[in-house]
Design an enzyme around this catalytic site. Structure first.
Site, PDB file in Angstrom:
ATOM      1  N   GLU A 159      41.539  36.673  31.501  1.00 21.52           N
ATOM      2  CA  GLU A 159      42.432  37.705  32.029  1.00 21.52           C
ATOM      3  C   GLU A 159      41.658  39.010  31.989  1.00 21.52           C
ATOM      4  O   GLU A 159      41.687  39.737  31.005  1.00 21.52           O
ATOM      5  CB  GLU A 159      43.698  37.763  31.166  1.00 21.52           C
ATOM      6  N   GLU A 172      38.346  46.310  36.102  1.00 16.98           N
ATOM      7  CA  GLU A 172      37.859  46.115  34.742  1.00 16.98           C
ATOM      8  C   GLU A 172      36.636  45.201  34.690  1.00 16.98           C
ATOM      9  O   GLU A 172      36.277  44.690  33.631  1.00 16.98           O
ATOM     10  CB  GLU A 172      38.977  45.541  33.861  1.00 16.98           C
TER      11      GLU A 172
END
Length: 706
Positions: A172, A181
């Site tokens: 994730e 990210e």
């Protein structure tokens, strides 16, 4: 796992110089930290525990709203089960590598689902240690190995961190922008060095969706609009500002709180690009163009973007981050703040007609996306990422641009200035990047000064002044009020001292009381009859029950049958050490219900100097609604003249109890969280105490539910 939206929750932007020292009483190490006080504007030294940054990092790693995301948790679990089953059906052992394990949740799901081996990597040592304890507490210590490294540092082989390449990768590593990210380099590195060729990733793939929209609300966050002044020439932005591409960073918001009445769809939602994580066949940069039918005549202002995850190879388990008005589950869609939706702005608006075909292009690099739209297709080459070249989009946040474009708000200031500004008036503005000095000059004042100690903001204001031919009327000073020499105004006294007030360094609503400190520093420069605009302010509040915002601080306890209370304890302890009780939030994005009427906490008289002694205000407010009291919303209101107030909180009076809360979209409100979440009933009382320490430039709150 992390979202850029969470950077909005950071409470302090302090510049720090750490000097270790030992306390003679405790023999514990302390840090002496220098920072700028946003209220007083002065440099100050603060003593903090040497472990402060350590605890703050742990607290920031919590993201408990993510762990409260039931849909995410269930669909990851089912995706992992299926991936392991597929590997076993192929006659292979299921070797799992969990990147960025956090609580160890995905690793435990993998072990529970029958994985033959599970390795988890976590770079942040305190969280890695917590994961080991959680894994042991849940009975998986002999099945899961935690590697305290980044995935890019993990070695493979008999003497490595993992004995062989994995064939299942649950991870994730997504944010609101999907790739912000580092998902792209993370997956590409994993495929090159850590995974087998026939691996399965969970999620298996992602699809990015974009919808071209027209919206004055959205556009006013992007481009400064002309300020209309009745009977006078408008204040207009410079040509280079109007032509600027704007900020490169994504604007992430809760699009579910932007109602369909506030925008016009120009196209249907478009599937722009797929990322197949199991194959890893995407590049570190890419481009895709989709032809779209125009639904209605209008203007293309920007893009609403969200994405879907396919958790399994068959595409049967899908997780959508679409806003509620576009989500397959509608209003029942899972709320989340760790993944929101994104807004992208076009360089210039594009006029289109119903039935036309337009070309929408998505470009991306390692960490970001950007969009273009046109009547003709762009060349299949790399398209330059938008960069601000005018300076305004660097120094002004998007909410600040929206604030400057708020015609109602600006109109109130203009009406008051029209009454008091005269040609011979000496007017001084104390606010960062304010249009008030330009408005005063347009109204006829020829002696206008504006204090702009921030060099970037000063350049933008100088461009504004030059482009509006007001160089002879407005003087930009590069000092703050405390630094001005005695002769700066040529022995004249200030007739009108004005401010919005707004300062770039302000984080919480009352930090803009910096105006009061600046006014106090200029006391000797004020004429006896000087007008102070605003003349006073009041701090107001209301008790709220939030629909979801409480999840930022709530312990999780159990996730899909796995006990993560060790993680809760770690985060709660660090949060208690490093986090302030009051946080800034754009409350228009977070539905809530009032439990009291709105009430005054304390007042500030700008016609007088800042007092020297601590001021304490106490009071009691009656509870009118039934519910859980998650916190007290706090905001400032400023009185410009006898009949004119500017609010940074609700945009209209609050009936109570009500869910009809319309907050100022351009200001952050403070929220003082009451983490015990006490239940209140009509007739109950909430006692408050507000302490204002002028020498420290601080406000402290105490709320007690009686």
């Amino acid at each position: 796992m992390y979202t850029s939206s969470l950077t909005r929750r950071v409470i302090s932007n302090t510049r720090r110089w750490a000097i270790s020292m030992s306390s003679s009483e405790t023999s514990e190490m302390r840090h002496l930290l220098a920072r700028v006080n946003p209220m007083t504007g002065s440099n100050e030294w603060v003593v903090e525990d040497a472990t402060y940054d350590y605890h703050q990092e742990i607290a920031r790693s919590a993201y408990t709203d993510m762990l409260h995301d039931d849909e995410r948790n269930k669909k990851y679990y089912e995706g992992i089960r299926r991936a392991i089953r597929v590997m076993h059906e192929r006659g292979k052992k299921a070797h799992v590598l969990d990147i960025g394990t956090g609580t160890g949740l995905l690793s435990m799901m993998s072990a529970e689902s029958g994985a033959d081996s599970v390795h988890a990597c976590e770079a942040f040592e305190p969280i890695a240690e917590a994961a080991k304890k959680i894994i042991a507490e849940n009975g998986f210590a002999d099945k899961i190995k935690v590697v305290s490294k980044r995935s890019t540092e993990v070695t493979v082989g008999p003497d490595g961190d993992i004995p062989h390449r994995a064939n299942i990768l649950p991870a994730e590593v997504f944010d609101t922008e999907l790739i912000g990210e580092g998902a792209v380099p993370t997956y590409l590195h994993a495929h090159r060095h850590l995974l087998q060729e026939d691996c399965i990733c969970v999620p298996h793939s992602a699809t990015v969706y974009a919808q071209v929209i027209q919206s004055d609300l959205i556009w006013e966050w992007h481009k400064l609009q002309p300020i209309k002044i009745p009977g006078h020439s408008s204040v207009k932005p410079p040509a280079k500002m109007d032509a600027c591409s704007g900020a490169a960073s994504v604007h992430d918001i809760q699009l579910s709180q932007v109602s369909p009445e506030q925008f016009q769809p120009i196209t249907s939602p478009l599937a722009m690009m797929d990322f197949n994580f199991s194959r890893g066949d995407f590049r570190e940069s890419g481009l895709a163009t989709v032809d779209a039918d125009v639904l209605t005549e209008g203007i293309c202002h920007g893009i609403f973007m969200w994405w879907d995850l396919s958790m399994d190879t068959e595409g049967e388990i899908r997780l959508s981050t679409a806003p509620s008005w576009a989500h397959p589950d509608g209003e029942e869609a899972q709320w989340r703040d760790h993944w929101m939706q994104a807004v992208y702005f076009f360089d210039q608006p594009l006029q289109v007609q119903k039935g036309e075909r337009i070309h929408v292009t998505l470009s991306h690099d390692d960490y970001s996306m950007w969009f273009n739209v046109g009547h003709t297709e762009l060349p299949k080459v790399d398209i330059e990422r938008p960069i601000c070249r005018c300076g305004a989009h660097v120094v002004w946040s998007r909410p600040r641009i929206g604030m400057l474009n708020d015609a109602t708000r600006t109109g109130k200031y203009t009406q008051v200035l029209q009454k008091v500004v005269k040609k011979e008036s000496l007017c001084v503005s104390i606010s960062d990047g304010s249009m008030l000095p330009l408005i005063a000059a347009r109204l006829g004042a020829t002696q206008v000064y504006t204090l702009e100690p921030n060099s970037l903001c000063r350049r933008v204001m100088e461009d504004m002044i030059k482009s509006n031919n007001l160089i002879d009327d407005i003087t930009v000073l590069n000092q703050n009020a405390q630094e001005l020499p005695n002769e700066i105004f040529k022995n004249q006294k200030i007739d009108v001292l004005m401010g919005e007030p707004f300062f770039i360094s302000s984080i919480l609503p009352w930090h803009n009381l910096h105006f009061w400190y600046a006014r106090t520093a200029l006391a000797s420069h004020l004429a006896d009859s000087a007008l102070i605009l605003p003349c006073c302010a009041r701090l107001r509040g209301v008790a709220l029950e939030f629909e979801h915002l409480w999840k930022f601080h709530a312990p999780v306890g159990d996730i899909e049958g796995f006990d993560v209370r060790i993680f809760d304890s770690l985060v709660q302890r660090s949060s208690h050490i490093s986090d302030a009780a009051t946080e800034p939030h754009h409350l228009w994005e977070y539905p809530s219900r009032t439990l009291t009427a709105d009430f005054d906490l304390t007042e500030f008289d700008f016609t007088r100097r800042v007092p020297t002694d601590t001021v304490v205000q106490k009071g009691t407010v009656e509870v009118l609604g039934d519910g859980l009291c998650h916190g007290i919303a706090l905001w400032m209101e400023y009185q410009i003249d006898e009949n004119t107030w500017i609010s940074t909180g609700p945009s209209h009076p609050l009936p109570s109890p009500t869910r009809d809360l319309r907050w100022d979209r351009h200001s952050k409100q403070g929220v003082h969280f009451i983490k015990s979440n006490p239940r209140v009933t009509p007739g109950g009382k909430i006692h408050f105490e507000v302490s204002f320490n002028p020498s420290q430039g601080s406000l402290h709150f105490n709320f007690e539910v009686l």
